[in-house]
Design an enzyme around this catalytic site. Structure first.
Site, PDB file in Angstrom:
ATOM      1  N   VAL A 484      14.806   2.772   4.331  1.00 52.39           N
ATOM      2  CA  VAL A 484      15.020   1.780   3.269  1.00 52.39           C
ATOM      3  C   VAL A 484      13.877   1.908   2.263  1.00 52.39           C
ATOM      4  O   VAL A 484      12.708   1.902   2.644  1.00 52.39           O
ATOM      5  CB  VAL A 484      15.068   0.347   3.839  1.00 52.39           C
ATOM      6  CG1 VAL A 484      15.364  -0.651   2.737  1.00 52.39           C
ATOM      7  CG2 VAL A 484      16.107   0.237   4.946  1.00 52.39           C
ATOM      8  N   SER A 485      14.211   1.975   0.975  1.00 56.91           N
ATOM      9  CA  SER A 485      13.190   2.281  -0.030  1.00 56.91           C
ATOM     10  C   SER A 485      12.168   1.168  -0.206  1.00 56.91           C
ATOM     11  O   SER A 485      10.958   1.431  -0.242  1.00 56.91           O
ATOM     12  CB  SER A 485      13.848   2.611  -1.366  1.00 56.91           C
ATOM     13  OG  SER A 485      14.516   1.489  -1.918  1.00 56.91           O
ATOM     14  N   ASP A 486      12.621  -0.098  -0.338  1.00 63.49           N
ATOM     15  CA  ASP A 486      11.628  -1.149  -0.585  1.00 63.49           C
ATOM     16  C   ASP A 486      10.794  -1.423   0.658  1.00 63.49           C
ATOM     17  O   ASP A 486       9.609  -1.742   0.551  1.00 63.49           O
ATOM     18  CB  ASP A 486      12.259  -2.424  -1.139  1.00 63.49           C
ATOM     19  CG  ASP A 486      13.385  -2.971  -0.302  1.00 63.49           C
ATOM     20  OD1 ASP A 486      13.795  -2.312   0.666  1.00 63.49           O
ATOM     21  OD2 ASP A 486      13.888  -4.065  -0.630  1.00 63.49           O
ATOM     22  N   CYS A 487      11.386  -1.272   1.839  1.00 62.92           N
ATOM     23  CA  CYS A 487      10.598  -1.402   3.073  1.00 62.92           C
ATOM     24  C   CYS A 487       9.557  -0.291   3.150  1.00 62.92           C
ATOM     25  O   CYS A 487       8.425  -0.509   3.602  1.00 62.92           O
ATOM     26  CB  CYS A 487      11.512  -1.348   4.293  1.00 62.92           C
ATOM     27  SG  CYS A 487      12.710  -2.686   4.363  1.00 62.92           S
ATOM     28  N   GLU A 490       6.788  -1.149   0.497  1.00 61.01           N
ATOM     29  CA  GLU A 490       5.906  -2.225   0.959  1.00 61.01           C
ATOM     30  C   GLU A 490       5.093  -1.777   2.175  1.00 61.01           C
ATOM     31  O   GLU A 490       3.927  -2.155   2.321  1.00 61.01           O
ATOM     32  CB  GLU A 490       6.720  -3.478   1.281  1.00 61.01           C
ATOM     33  CG  GLU A 490       7.445  -4.095   0.081  1.00 61.01           C
ATOM     34  CD  GLU A 490       6.526  -4.633  -0.990  1.00 61.01           C
ATOM     35  OE1 GLU A 490       5.338  -4.882  -0.697  1.00 61.01           O
ATOM     36  OE2 GLU A 490       6.985  -4.806  -2.135  1.00 61.01           O
TER      37      GLU A 490
END
Length: 761
Positions: A484-487, A490
């Site tokens: 997952v890109s935003d995970c 972050e």
């Protein structure tokens, strides 16, 4: 008594395997001997409080595991509570006190393996398919014990609306989909047609029949009812398995589809292709009579295929889509189900479809990509071989989806362990109190290092339509396996920040090669045309394919899209990465940031906000967008987008000093405040963070002070914050409960306020 267990699994079982010793796994187990009278009374009090207030606050406070952890750690809040009176200025000491109280409480609810558990549920259609699948396969009584059933029914009773129905999620008005699925769940779990608390079954059945009967259920419901034998497959739109053997140049080839859409219709097409129907028991025959408004054998199934109740209809099918379904129904299906094509083509398609299912199951350790897909894939494996190893492996991973709150037992997406941990650690680091939380930071750092995906999916992942995953982080745990890109952004930002701290406090920093892997993954997902970042796999398929979206209550789910939140998180991660590692793919990272900034500016709406795709909604999206723009060098003075965003936030502030946004903003795509302009601590924290990012403290800090005053005065005695409205969303119209947000974002807001806004001593 129920207890949450962390990082546990049967390592000796031939039907369960793990990539990292089950780190991040969270499962609930019932121990009849556990719990003192005081503990049991505490749990019962939490249940009763939720029940009495259930029509006002729909999401649970997620208190049961919190009570357990706080007891196990003997947590007592030793910092006195503070309040800010009207007319008083917030001092540095007051802000510090409130922040430390929040930080100490949040630290106390960290799990032993370093992650933060939390409910990640809310949709009412997550749980019932697990019951349906287990009923069909004969495993309902062994998987869902008497104690499970008691808590499942508690959940259904608590979220039944006063009109007798259930919504598509806990805050939504009653819908056919939510009501039929919940009704079937109660009946299959053993309730009679007139049983249930407050006449739950009779009231639900009346709602269904008053709204036209079960033929008006959306397409996903029609599929499951056909599998159960309460519907006929001829009353559904075709989902031929031949789809999986199409040549790659076909516009709607599976490789062009969004991964979740692909993995829902993969097992559905297998079950449809076999026209599988579970055993027609006396209960199923009775349910046919209860849910249909005319005799079952008199229903014209062909005519009900396109029916959908107005309560469920968010995305009406365009004419071109209905024409496609009718063509498949009238022309191709009659040919593909008869000799010789049923032997030459359909059987081959069914075998190929199962190969894809097995590949996905294996690469997710039989967790599968999500809770909608899990029971479908599990059932497909059972249909192929009821005694097979694949089905047994599926059974062992059901527990990964079960969650328990004071409102009862539910099924969640699959868990938000890594997402919550990365955001939570950043909030703690912003507090600048490492000496007080060093063990917490160290355990969290260790979790993130163990949770990163170390390898790509096994075998020919490209031939199975998969993107590479090495170096990414998942939303949940490493075993889940889906990048997952935003995970990842972050997670990367978090480990980079931790690398700047002494290793004797937070542990050894992550090896550069693993950081490079994360960077490579993020770079791969930027859309060349727009500059935006996709989530799981590359975007780029034609958006015209969304015309073929068959799901009446969701939107934008056929192809992968790009998202402001993901793009902004990646900008923040890359700005820090290129500072610490200036030579790795330097030019590509710089180009990424330039294009990403343009994308964010282009996505701003007319009122100055940004639409939030994963949180509610415009306040959430604006917070992420401003964070990305600010670290990229944009300021209030040199960026019109930031000035417009500040105007939006200031205009949206409520009279009480806070901010509050309705979930209705998401489906309506228009900013909608909560009724009565009520505020929530999460929206207030997001708005405060946004204004701080935009430099509002240098111009007029009053709006920030007012928001922080609301946060401080809302803090509970133990340092927690109150549970209020639901805060997450997916596919525009379905809300998701992120229970940890009420701790993470207020803590981060207090920390940034104390650090970046001048305060009197």
């Amino acid at each position: 008594m129920w207890r949450l267990k962390v990082a546990e699994g049967d390592k000796n079982s031939p039907y369960m395997f793990t990539t990292n010793n089950f780190v991040g796994r969270q499962i609930w187990e019932f121990d009849p001997k556990a719990g003192s009278p005081e503990e049991l009374a505490e749990v019962e009090e939490a249940r009763q409080k939720f029940y009495k207030n259930r029509h006002n606050v729909k999401p649970a406070g997620d208190l049961l595991w919190r009570l357990q952890f706080l007891r196990e750690k003997n947590f007592k809040q030793r910092i006195p509570q503070v309040k800010v009176k009207d007319g008083d200025a917030i001092t540095y000491e007051t802000a510090t006190t409130a922040m430390k109280r929040a930080a100490h409480y949040f630290s106390a609810i960290q799990a032993s393996d370093g992650h933060w558990p939390a409910e990640n549920a809310g949709p009412m259609y997550f749980l019932p398919p697990f019951v349906f699948c287990l009923y069909i396969t004969g495993h309902l009584n062994t998987v869902f014990t008497v104690e499970h059933r008691r808590e499942i029914l508690r959940y259904l009773y608590n979220h039944q609306h006063e009109d007798g129905g259930w919504g598509v999620h806990v805050e939504a008005p009653s819908s056919m989909f939510g009501t039929v699925f919940s009704y079937l769940c109660m009946r299959l779990l053993g309730l009679g047609p007139n049983d249930g608390e407050n006449n739950a079954c009779a009231r639900a059945r009346k709602w269904i029949r008053d709204h036209g009967g079960v033929t008006y259920i959306p397409s996903w419901g029609k599929n499951w009812l056909s599998i159960l034998g309460i519907f006929e497959w001829s009353g559904t739109n075709p989902m031929p398995p031949e789809f999986w053997i199409l040549p790659s140049f076909v516009p709607l080839h599976p490789s062009k589809m969004w991964c979740y859409c692909r993995l829902v219709y993969m097992p559905v097409s297998y079950l449809y292709g076999k026209r599988f129907v579970g055993p027609i028991t006396p209960l199923i025959q009775q349910l046919r009579e209860e849910l249909h408004t005319q005799p079952y054998n008199e229903i014209n199934w062909r005519k009900v295929r396109h029916l959908c109740s107005k309560e469920d209809l968010y995305y009406p099918h365009p004419f071109v889509q209905e024409l496609l379904w009718d063509t498949l129904y009238l022309a191709s299906e009659p040919l593909l189900t008869r000799w010789p094509l049923n032997k030459l083509i359909r059987q081959k398609a069914l075998k190929e479809t199962m190969k894809f299912i097995h590949y996905e199951d294996h690469n997710s350790r039989y967790i599968t990509i999500g809770c909608v897909e899990k029971p479908l894939c599990m059932l497909a494996c059972w249909v192929e071989d009821p005694n097979g190893i694949a089905f047994k492996k599926h059974l062992n991973r059901i527990a990964d989806y079960i969650w328990l709150g004071e409102d009862g037992m539910k099924v969640q997406t699959f868990g938000s362990q890594t997402w919550d941990t990365a955001l939570g650690l950043q909030a703690l680091m912003a507090c600048n109190i490492a000496d007080e939380v060093e063990s917490v930071l160290g355990k969290g750092h260790d979790y993130l290092k163990k949770a990163q995906i170390r390898d790509n999916p096994v075998g020919d992942y490209k031939g199975n339509f998969r993107h590479f995953s090495k170096g990414a982080w998942t939303f949940s745990d490493q075993d889940h396996g889906w990048q997952v890109s935003d995970c990842t952004a972050e997670g990367l930002k978090c480990v980079l920040q931790l690398s700047l701290m002494p290793p004797e406090i937070v542990g050894e920093k992550m090896e550069p090669e693993r950081l490079y892997d994360a960077v490579n993954f993020l770079l791969s997902l930027q859309d060349e045309k727009t500059g935006g970042l996709a989530v799981w796999e590359r975007a780029g398929a034609s958006l015209l394919l969304e015309w073929l979206n068959p799901v009446e209550f969701l939107e934008d789910l056929i192809v992968e899209h790009t998202y402001v939140e993901c793009t902004a998180s990646a900008i923040e991660a890359f700005m820090l990465f290129k500072k610490l590692y200036p030579h790795h793919r330097k030019k590509e990272i710089e180009n990424f940031i330039v294009k990403a900034v343009h994308y964010i500016e282009d996505e701003q709406t007319a009122d100055g906000s940004w639409y939030g795709n994963w949180g509610i909604c415009f306040i959430y999206g604006t917070c992420f967008a401003l964070g990305g723009l600010q670290v990229a060098g944009k300021t209030y003075n040199n960026c019109l987008a930031i000035r417009r965003a500040v105007d939006f936030l200031l205009n949206a502030q409520s009279d009480d000093g806070g901010w509050g946004e309705s979930y209705k903003s998401c489906p309506n795509k228009i900013y909608t405040p909560l009724e009565g302009k009520r505020s929530t601590v999460v929206h207030t924290a997001l708005a405060v963070l946004s204004l701080i990012s935009a430099g509002q403290a240098d111009r007029d800090p009053t709006p920030i002070h007012r928001g922080v005053k609301l946060l401080i005065n809302s803090q509970l005695e133990n340092g927690d914050f109150p549970q209020q409205e639901i805060m997450g969303v997916f596919m525009r119209n379905c809300m998701l409960h992120y229970a940890e947000y009420r701790n993470i974002f207020p803590l981060r807001a207090l920390a940034e306020y104390r650090k970046r806004v001048p305060l009197p001593n």
